[in-house]
Structures are given as structure tokens and as C-alpha cells.
Design an enzyme around this catalytic site. Structure first.
Site, PDB file in Angstrom:
ATOM      1  N   ARG A 160     -27.554  20.329  10.923  1.00  0.00           N
ATOM      2  CA  ARG A 160     -28.555  19.301  11.251  1.00  0.00           C
ATOM      3  C   ARG A 160     -29.455  19.798  12.372  1.00  0.00           C
ATOM      4  NH1 ARG A 160     -24.172  16.502   9.363  1.00  0.00           N
ATOM      5  NH2 ARG A 160     -24.712  15.470   7.400  1.00  0.00           N
ATOM      6  N   ASP A 180     -25.689  22.053   4.885  1.00  0.00           N
ATOM      7  CA  ASP A 180     -25.730  20.611   4.615  1.00  0.00           C
ATOM      8  C   ASP A 180     -27.035  20.263   3.924  1.00  0.00           C
ATOM      9  OD1 ASP A 180     -25.110  17.756   4.740  1.00  0.00           O
ATOM     10  OD2 ASP A 180     -23.637  18.360   6.244  1.00  0.00           O
ATOM     11  N   HIS A 239     -23.574  17.371  -0.254  1.00  0.00           N
ATOM     12  CA  HIS A 239     -24.188  17.959   0.952  1.00  0.00           C
ATOM     13  C   HIS A 239     -24.815  19.323   0.655  1.00  0.00           C
ATOM     14  CE1 HIS A 239     -22.715  15.029   3.982  1.00  0.00           C
ATOM     15  NE2 HIS A 239     -21.680  14.895   3.188  1.00  0.00           N
ATOM     16  N   ASP A 272     -16.452  16.207   1.321  1.00  0.00           N
ATOM     17  CA  ASP A 272     -16.665  14.823   1.755  1.00  0.00           C
ATOM     18  C   ASP A 272     -17.901  14.229   1.078  1.00  0.00           C
ATOM     19  OD1 ASP A 272     -18.210  16.734   3.173  1.00  0.00           O
ATOM     20  OD2 ASP A 272     -18.735  15.246   4.675  1.00  0.00           O
ATOM     21  N   GLU A 273     -17.915  12.919   1.008  1.00  0.00           N
ATOM     22  CA  GLU A 273     -19.114  12.153   0.683  1.00  0.00           C
ATOM     23  C   GLU A 273     -19.913  12.771  -0.468  1.00  0.00           C
ATOM     24  OE1 GLU A 273     -20.201  10.393   5.034  1.00  0.00           O
ATOM     25  OE2 GLU A 273     -20.710  12.492   4.714  1.00  0.00           O
ATOM     26  N   TRP A 296     -10.494  12.685   8.431  1.00  0.00           N
ATOM     27  CA  TRP A 296     -11.599  12.246   9.304  1.00  0.00           C
ATOM     28  C   TRP A 296     -11.848  10.751   9.232  1.00  0.00           C
ATOM     29  CZ3 TRP A 296     -16.528  10.254   7.941  1.00  0.00           C
ATOM     30  CH2 TRP A 296     -16.814  10.232   6.581  1.00  0.00           C
ATOM     31  N   ASP A 340     -19.678  12.841  18.333  1.00  0.00           N
ATOM     32  CA  ASP A 340     -21.069  12.392  18.226  1.00  0.00           C
ATOM     33  C   ASP A 340     -21.154  10.897  18.544  1.00  0.00           C
ATOM     34  OD1 ASP A 340     -19.625  11.901  15.860  1.00  0.00           O
ATOM     35  OD2 ASP A 340     -21.404  11.937  14.583  1.00  0.00           O
ATOM     36  N   TRP A 344     -20.969  16.320  15.215  1.00  0.00           N
ATOM     37  CA  TRP A 344     -22.111  16.314  14.292  1.00  0.00           C
ATOM     38  C   TRP A 344     -23.382  16.156  15.112  1.00  0.00           C
ATOM     39  CZ3 TRP A 344     -20.534  17.689   9.654  1.00  0.00           C
ATOM     40  CH2 TRP A 344     -19.222  17.410   9.275  1.00  0.00           C
ATOM     41  N   THR A 345     -24.468  16.749  14.622  1.00  0.00           N
ATOM     42  CA  THR A 345     -25.624  16.856  15.516  1.00  0.00           C
ATOM     43  C   THR A 345     -26.903  16.224  14.968  1.00  0.00           C
ATOM     44  OG1 THR A 345     -26.162  19.057  14.654  1.00  0.00           O
ATOM     45  CG2 THR A 345     -24.706  18.966  16.569  1.00  0.00           C
ATOM     46  N   GLU A 346     -26.761  15.204  14.129  1.00  0.00           N
ATOM     47  CA  GLU A 346     -27.986  14.552  13.645  1.00  0.00           C
ATOM     48  C   GLU A 346     -28.890  14.149  14.813  1.00  0.00           C
ATOM     49  OE1 GLU A 346     -24.970  13.862  12.506  1.00  0.00           O
ATOM     50  OE2 GLU A 346     -24.985  13.265  10.391  1.00  0.00           O
TER      51      GLU A 346
HETATM   52  C1  ACM Z   1     -17.679  13.707   7.710  1.00  0.00           C
HETATM   53  O1  ACM Z   1     -17.822  13.209   8.834  1.00  0.00           O
HETATM   54  N1  ACM Z   1     -18.514  13.421   6.724  1.00  0.00           N
HETATM   55  C2  ACM Z   1     -16.596  14.634   7.427  1.00  0.00           C
END
Ligand code: ACM
Ligand code: ZN
Length: 546
Positions: free
Chosen positions: A177, A206, A276, A339-340, A412, A439, A487-489
Site C-alpha cells: 500500500r 496487493d 489481492h 485472505d479476503e 488474524w 495499524d 498494514w499501511t493504507e
Molecule cells: C488481513 O488483514 N487481511 C490479513
């Protein structure tokens, strides 16, 4: 009179070992006993057992250089033969570092007496941690850049016997990010090493950017590493229209891996799949179900465009990418994300649906055919990586459906995934967002904090994590350790990054290292203020002044 009193007090503070010095060590050692007397370390000769490998001797030399600089007296390093016998004969003075094969990996002992200080360990990590423990016992100037004029530094006589509770002591960094320079990554590794962390989970790909050079797919570092601007603040309809991107060359990656290894840290690269992946698809649109066109995302969140796993060519891509990744990172694990991964495109895609039919996958009321399709992807990648001698770790979504034996799960979405993994016989690493998402804000409601993603994880909360809570004793061996994620959004500067990392990572280090009996939140919070904040200050890190 006042001048002499002040001078006397100053000298005493330099000469005498600090009261409570053993209490001040973070992470707190398993056993630390104060003995009578002190040992003068400034100017002490450092003798290192020649049984150690070159990397260990190099770590000792780095410590010696810093000590010599900070106290203004040179500590020469040598690797004399017959060190053990000379020590037994009572002939050795100075700091002695002995190889002791009877100690577990990463364990160490330190016996400080007036004549000498003797470290025992079986390899690089144990020696490195013993030296970090010594640094924690010395004046905080040992962390700084100020050259002292012949300060006299002592250690209190003591016996320390120490070993970590968990083998996996991880810290994650999202370079997708926002990208961090190699120097910033090294600073991150430095502070991890100071607190005895040993796994650096590097999130390299990502939806918003691809950050690792892959020679067989050059467009990843020509197209996929760029996004056409970034959303402003929390406004998902905005775009600053500043082209953003960059990537790490393979030489830079090797440099980081080597730098980390010299500090006892294994780098665990993450190539997040099959979701992702939008940035990669922007360079190679045939990787998607619709064929594109795609563009790396300029907003945060999760794209519903994911890899088309119904096409065999997608696996060719993944295998060639992972082959290069495996070559660059010598550790046993590769993180494959998982993930996701939205499944809507797979539901619509003729290729993905044809594969589902060929494999005989069906909705069964517990999981959908598309979730089972993700299991198929995980298993194929797992089998492929096994041919390269690598193991797979993935986010806890990989547990949904039928996870194949041998995969490791990173929990997570709370700790439930880790608990389930352990109960089903999988190894797991605990990184619950309830305690380990750095974060998240450090003040309730983000009051007074720089803009962030939300949540609330103060340092006390991190410290309170019990990684084995709810795990049956017979499954506890499956919990490899604990990790925090950054995480660095919403984080784009190194100052902000360090602010989010520190001091929470110090609390994490005690969760990872200390047995429950050695953890004490009151002691930790006092030591944080009185000793670790000055340490971080000297080392030049930005941190939250709790
Ligand atoms: C995550 O925070 N999507 C692993
Ligand atoms: Zn498809």
C-alpha cells in the site's frame, strides 16, 4: 560544593551498575539473578570461541564496535584457540563468548563476575540475544550516535539464563500500500532485532501495488508497481492524481534478506493469492476471469477481481513467480496470503466453473464450491512449493473447506482461526486483530492520533494477549508463536510507521518471549517509561509517548 556533588553523582551513575538493571531488560529474561560486585566492560577484550561461524563473529564485532564507540574505549575482538581450557584455568579476563551445543537454539546464558563476563550459546541467535541483553543493561548511550570520551561502564555481577517461549516471533510490514525504502526496512529490522524478534513477514503484493522484481514477468515492475494516484484521507471517491509506486530489485531483496539474517531474522515473503492480485492483473490481464483491462487500485479495500484459477496459464504464472521468490528467500516458509478472496467472479467465469465441475466440487451447506476451489488452489501451490523445499503459511481463510495437511495458518480474524487450526492438527501463528493489528489506533476513537484505519489497540492491550487462551494443552505445541501486523493504507511516512510500531512492538516482544510467570504489566509499563523510551530516543526512533 554543588559542582562537586553533581560531579560525584554523575560519576556514580556512570560507574555503578544501575539499580534495578535486571528488571529493565525487555523482553524480560526467563531467569536473572543479581550477584555481588561488578564487571568493567568499557575497554574489555572480547574473546569469541572460534567454533562459531563467521556470521556470529561478525555480530560480535558489530557489538564491539558500537561499545567501543559509545564508551570511548576500544574493545578488541579475537577468536583464540583453547579459550574454554583457559577459562577453566581461571586465566581469562574480559567478555568471553563460548559455543555451547547443549543449549537450545536461541537460548543463552550470561555469567558476569568481577573478572569476566561469560556468554554461552549454540549459534548466532543465542549470541546475538545475549549481546542485546547486555546492551539493555548498559547506559542507553550504547544505542546512540554520541561518541563518549572514555566513559567507565560496568555491568552488575549476575547470572542470566534465558530462552524464548515461542519460536515464531514475528512482525509484519505492508510494502504494497505504501513502499518503504531499503534503509527504512533496515531500521525496522534493527528495532525488531533489539527486542529479539526473529520473523519479518514482508507483504510485497496487493491490489494497490506489486513490489518485487520478477525477471520472468518484467511488466510487474514496469506496470503493476504503479497506481494512478491514491485516495485522499477517508474519501473513497477522491484521488490525489499523484502517480505512486516503486519496487524492490532482486539485488535489494537479497540485501534485506542478508541484513536480516545477520540479526537472527528470517524474512517470510508474502505473495497474496488468489485475491489481492489486481496490480499483477493490470500488467497481465489474462490472469483475470474477465480479461480486463485492469488497473492497480487507487483506493483502499479489497477488489472483487481475482485470479482466474480456471485457466492453467494462471498456475504457470504463479509457479514461475514463486520459483523466483523461493530462490530469493532462504527461509522455510512462503506466505501465500489467501485472505479476503471474493468469489463472485469465479461464480460467473466459464473457466472457473468448468474446473469446479471437473473437480466435482459442490456447495455442501457448510462451504461453497468456490471455497473448495480456493482449497484446490492452496493445495496446488503447497505441493508446488514442496518441490522447492518450502512450506506454506496463509491467512486463516485457508482453513475454510478442506485444508491439506502441512499448511500453517496465520490467525488474524481474532484467535478463533488459530484455535481451530491447532485443534485440527495444523500449526498456527497467532496474529489476532484484537491485539496484534498495529495499524489500529493507540487512543480510543483515534482521539489525537494521526488518521488511521480505525480500531483501538493500546500497548496495554497488546501486553494482555494470552496466545494459548482456549487452546487445549495437547494442542499447544501447534502454536508456533505470535506476530503483529502493520498494514499501511493510511501510513505513508517513516515517522508515522514508527509511531504505529512503537512502543507496541515492545509489549509484543514480551508476549512472544516471556513465560506467563515472567510477564508483569506494571513492571513493563514502568520500564517502558523509565528505560525503553530513552533507549528508543537514543536510537532515533519515533514512538508514541504513552
Ligand atoms: C488481513 O488483514 N487481511 C490479513
Ligand atoms: Zn475464472
Amino acid at each position: 560544593m554543588k559542582f562537586w556533588l553533581t560531579t560525584l553523582l554523575l560519576c556514580l551513575s556512570l560507574v555503578c551498575a544501575r539499580a534495578g538493571v535486571l528488571d529493565d531488560i525487555v523482553p524480560h529474561p526467563a531467569k536473572a539473578e543479581l550477584l555481588k560486585g561488578s564487571f568493567r566492560i568499557s575497554g574489555a577484550a572480547i574473546k569469541c570461541d572460534p567454533a562459531f561461524d563467521a556470521a556470529t563473529v561478525e555480530a560480535v564485532s558489530r557489538f564491539a564496535a558500537r561499545l567501543s564507540y559509545a564508551c570511548g574505549k576500544t574493545s578488541p575482538v579475537s577468536t583464540p584457540l583453547g579459550l574454554r581450557d583457559a577459562l577453566a584455568g581461571g586465566k581469562v579476563k574480559g567478555l568471553v563468548i563460548l559455543h555451547d551445543g547443549s543449549l537450545a537454539d536461541e537460548a543463552y546464558s550470561i555469567l558476569v563476575s568481577p573478572r569476566n563476563a561469560v556468554i554461552r550459546a549454540n549459534g548466532l541467535n543465542g549470541v546475538f540475544y545475549a549481546l542485546e541483553t547486555l546492551r539493555q543493561m548498559l547506559p542507553t548511550a550504547i544505542y546512540g550516535n554520541r561518541q563518549a570520551l572514555k566513559d567507565r561502564w560496568t555491568l552488575p555481577c549476575c547470572l542470566i539464563e534465558d530462552a524464548p517461549r515461542f519460536a515464531w516471533r514475528g512482525m509484519h510490514l505492508d510494502s504494497a500500500r505504501h513502499i518503504w525504502s531499503i534503509d527504512e526496512v533496515k531500521r525496522y529490522l534493527d528495532v525488531m532485532a533489539m527486542y529479539k524478534l526473529n520473523r519479518f513477514h514482508w507483504h510485497l503484493t496487493d491490489d494497490q501495488g506489486w513490489r518485487i522484481e520478477i525477471k520472468s514477468y518484467p511488466l510487474l515492475s514496469q506496470i503493476a508497481c504503479w497506481r494512478e494516484g491514491t485516495m485522499i484521507g477517508r474519501d473513497f471517491s477522491s484521488n490525489d492524481h499523484i502517480r505512486y509506486g516503486g519496487f524492490y530489485t532482486q539485488d535489494e531483496i537479497r540485501e534485506v534478506v542478508e541484513y536480516a539474517a545477520a540479526r537472527g531474522i528470517t524474512v517470510v515473503p508474502e505473495v497474496d493469492l488468489p485475491g489481492h492480485m489486481l496490480a499483477a492483473m493490470s500488467a497481465y490481464p489474462q490472469l483475470g476471469c474477465t480479461g480486463g483491462p485492469y488497473a492497480a487500485w487507487t483506493i483502499w479495500g479489497v477488489s472483487d477481481q481475482v485470479l482466474c484459477v480456471g485457466k492453467e496459464s494462471t498456475f504457470t504464472f504463479l509457479e514461475r513467480v514463486l520459483a523466483e521468490v523461493a530462490e530469493l528467500f532462504p527461509g522455510e516458509y512462503i506466505h501465500i496470503g489467501g485472505d479476503e478472496c471474493p468469489k463472485d467472479e469465479w461464480k460467473k467465469c466459464p473457466d472457473c466453473q468448468a474446473l469446479i465441475r471437473r473437480l466435482g466440487l459442490k456447495d455442501d451447506g457448510r462451504f461453497t464450491a468456490e471455497q473448495y476451489l480456493q482449497n484446490y488452489v492452496t493445495k496446488r501451490i503447497q505441493d508446488y512449493l514442496a518441490t522447492l523445499g518450502k512450506k506454506v503459511i496463509g491467512w486463516d481463510e485457508i482453513l475454510e473447506g478442506d485444508l491439506a495437511p502441512g499448511a500453517t495458518v496465520m490467525s488474524w480474524r481474532g484467535a478463533a482461526g488459530g484455535r481451530e487450526a491447532a485443534a485440527r492438527g495444523f500449526d498456527a501463528v497467532m496474529a489476532p486483530n484484537s491485539h496484534c493489528y498495529f495499524d489500529y489506533y493507540q487512543a480510543e476513537g483515534g482521539e489525537g492520533e494521526p488518521l488511521g484505519i480505525g480500531g483501538f489497540v493500546p500497548v496495554e492491550k497488546v501486553y494482555s494477549l494470552d496466545p494459548l487462551e482456549g487452546i487445549a494443552p495437547e494442542h499447544a505445541h501447534h502454536i508456533l508463536g505470535v506476530q503483529a501486523n502493520l498494514w499501511t493504507e493510511y501510513i505513508s511516512t517513516p515517522e508515522h510507521l514508527e509511531y504505529m510500531l512503537l512502543p507496541r512492538m515492545l509489549a509484543l516482544s514480551e508476549v512472544q518471549w516471556c513465560s506467563p510467570e515472567r510477564r508483569d504489566a506494571d513492571r513493563f509499563l514502568r520500564v517502558l517509561r523509565e528505560h525503553e523510551f530513552p533507549v528508543l530516543e537514543q536510537a532515533g526512533y519515533n514512538y508514541r509517548h504513552n
